[in-house]
Design an enzyme around this catalytic site. Structure first.
Site, PDB file in Angstrom:
ATOM      1  CG  ASP A 162      25.558  43.812  38.807  1.00 54.37           C
ATOM      2  OD1 ASP A 162      26.776  42.991  39.033  1.00 54.37           O
ATOM      3  OD2 ASP A 162      26.020  44.082  36.663  1.00 54.37           O
TER       4      ASP A 162
ATOM      5  CG  HIS B 216      28.950  39.206  40.766  1.00 52.35           C
ATOM      6  ND1 HIS B 216      29.246  38.776  39.360  1.00 52.35           N
ATOM      7  CD2 HIS B 216      28.133  40.698  40.194  1.00 52.35           C
ATOM      8  CE1 HIS B 216      29.525  39.894  38.820  1.00 52.35           C
ATOM      9  NE2 HIS B 216      28.457  40.247  39.145  1.00 52.35           N
TER      10      HIS B 216
ATOM     11  CG  HIS C 207      24.350  40.376  35.699  1.00 53.83           C
ATOM     12  ND1 HIS C 207      25.195  38.727  36.500  1.00 53.83           N
ATOM     13  CD2 HIS C 207      24.700  41.074  35.935  1.00 53.83           C
ATOM     14  CE1 HIS C 207      26.421  39.740  37.128  1.00 53.83           C
ATOM     15  NE2 HIS C 207      25.804  40.348  36.712  1.00 53.83           N
TER      16      HIS C 207
ATOM     17  CG  HIS D 201      28.813  48.473  38.528  1.00 53.44           C
ATOM     18  ND1 HIS D 201      28.406  47.675  39.254  1.00 53.44           N
ATOM     19  CD2 HIS D 201      29.424  48.295  37.069  1.00 53.44           C
ATOM     20  CE1 HIS D 201      28.346  46.499  38.975  1.00 53.44           C
ATOM     21  NE2 HIS D 201      29.057  46.407  37.326  1.00 53.44           N
TER      22      HIS D 201
END
Length: 306
Positions: A242, A81, A238, A265
């Site tokens: 990321d 973030h 969101h 990720h």
């Protein structure tokens, strides 16, 4: 002085809070740094071997966060973030001092990082920015999840979709031009989870600091947070945040088109490792207004990249 010059933060700015996964309190201070030094984390609770570089090759864990480690095993986790905020603001160089192993989660988004860093101001240098230009399409798949990156004329486009059986989250999709679109809803979108997954996550030693103050929790057809959602696509937004933060572990801003389905990720890091494994896949361009390559003639968009 050109807006296409490298930037750092003008005045130090600090953030305090709890680590989402460690549950430990932490304080960070983002400080100015010299041109061409990039983003560097410094564990000030340690005396030796305490510098960690947020490079995709230093990513050591991608389980519900991005963790970076140095060769001595010193780590900083949940950097995504903050990295997304630095990318979005256009900060090329900064020293980030941290007194524990995890960046504080704050409200679960990049909103507070963005607001306080902008208040601290930016300082331009006399060194031109560098941008990664993708030359070939690269794709990485993991079962029914995939992420791809391919050449773009002069933008960073992220097309992201989520597929959840839960009715509240469902199938969400959004596409953003990172350099040209209003990213307010991206930066304000919080991390999230399903209520039924919390026990499993905690059994794996994660989310020790998680609460309704720093994450959106969905139970059946209900959002448990009293204030509800911040925007109609907060879940996928969101994920785009990321993705932006993880992309910045490439070291530079990027000209590319990214398409991702059900990613996270791990997929983004795997894609970067694949891209940079072959020099034919990318070029690094030093952008100076006086010497713009003929292929980069849209100066107005270049100013937004900066």
């Amino acid at each position: 002085m050109s807006l296409l010059n490298q930037k750092t933060i003008k005045n130090p700015v600090s953030f305090s809070g709890i680590g989402l996964h460690s549950g430990k309190p932490a304080k960070i201070c983002v400080k100015p740094s010299s041109p061409d030094t990039g983003i560097v984390f410094k564990r000030i609770d340690l005396k030796d071997n305490n510098l960690i570089y947020p490079n995709f090759m230093n990513v050591s864990n991608t389980a519900l966060n991005t963790t970076i480690s140095n060769s001595d095993g010193v780590k900083v986790s949940t950097i995504e973030h903050l990295m997304g905020a630095l990318f979005g603001i256009g900060i090329d160089n900064a020293l980030i001092e941290i007194d524990n192993e995890e960046v504080p989660i704050l409200d679960g988004s990049a909103k507070v990082f963005i607001e306080k860093i902008l208040t601290a101001g930016l300082e331009l240098s006399n060194k031109p920015i560098k941008i990664i230009k993708i030359n070939k399409k690269i794709e990485f798949r993991n079962g029914d999840k995939f992420i791809s990156i391919e050449p773009s004329k002069l933008s960073l486009d992220i097309d992201f979709e989520l597929k959840y059986k839960n009715q509240i989250i469902g199938n969400q999709r959004n596409k953003k031009n990172v350099y040209d679109d209003d990213l307010t809803e991206i930066f304000e979108s919080r991390t999230f989870c399903l209520y039924e997954d919390i026990e499993k996550i905690k059994k794996n030693g994660l989310a020790k600091g998680g609460s309704l103050e720093n994450a959106v929790v969905v139970k059946g057809e209900e959002v448990l947070n009293s204030e509800g959602l911040r925007n109609s696509k907060e879940f996928v937004n969101h994920k785009i945040l990321d993705c932006i933060g993880d992309l910045y572990t490439s070291g530079y801003r990027m000209i590319a088109s990214i398409n991702c389905s059900q990613g996270g990720h791990y997929l983004t890091n795997s894609l970067l490792r694949e891209v940079f494994s072959n020099k034919d896949n990318f070029s690094i361009i030093e952008i100076q207004e006086r010497t713009l390559p003929h292929t980069l003639i849209n100066r107005s968009l270049l100013r937004s990249i900066a």
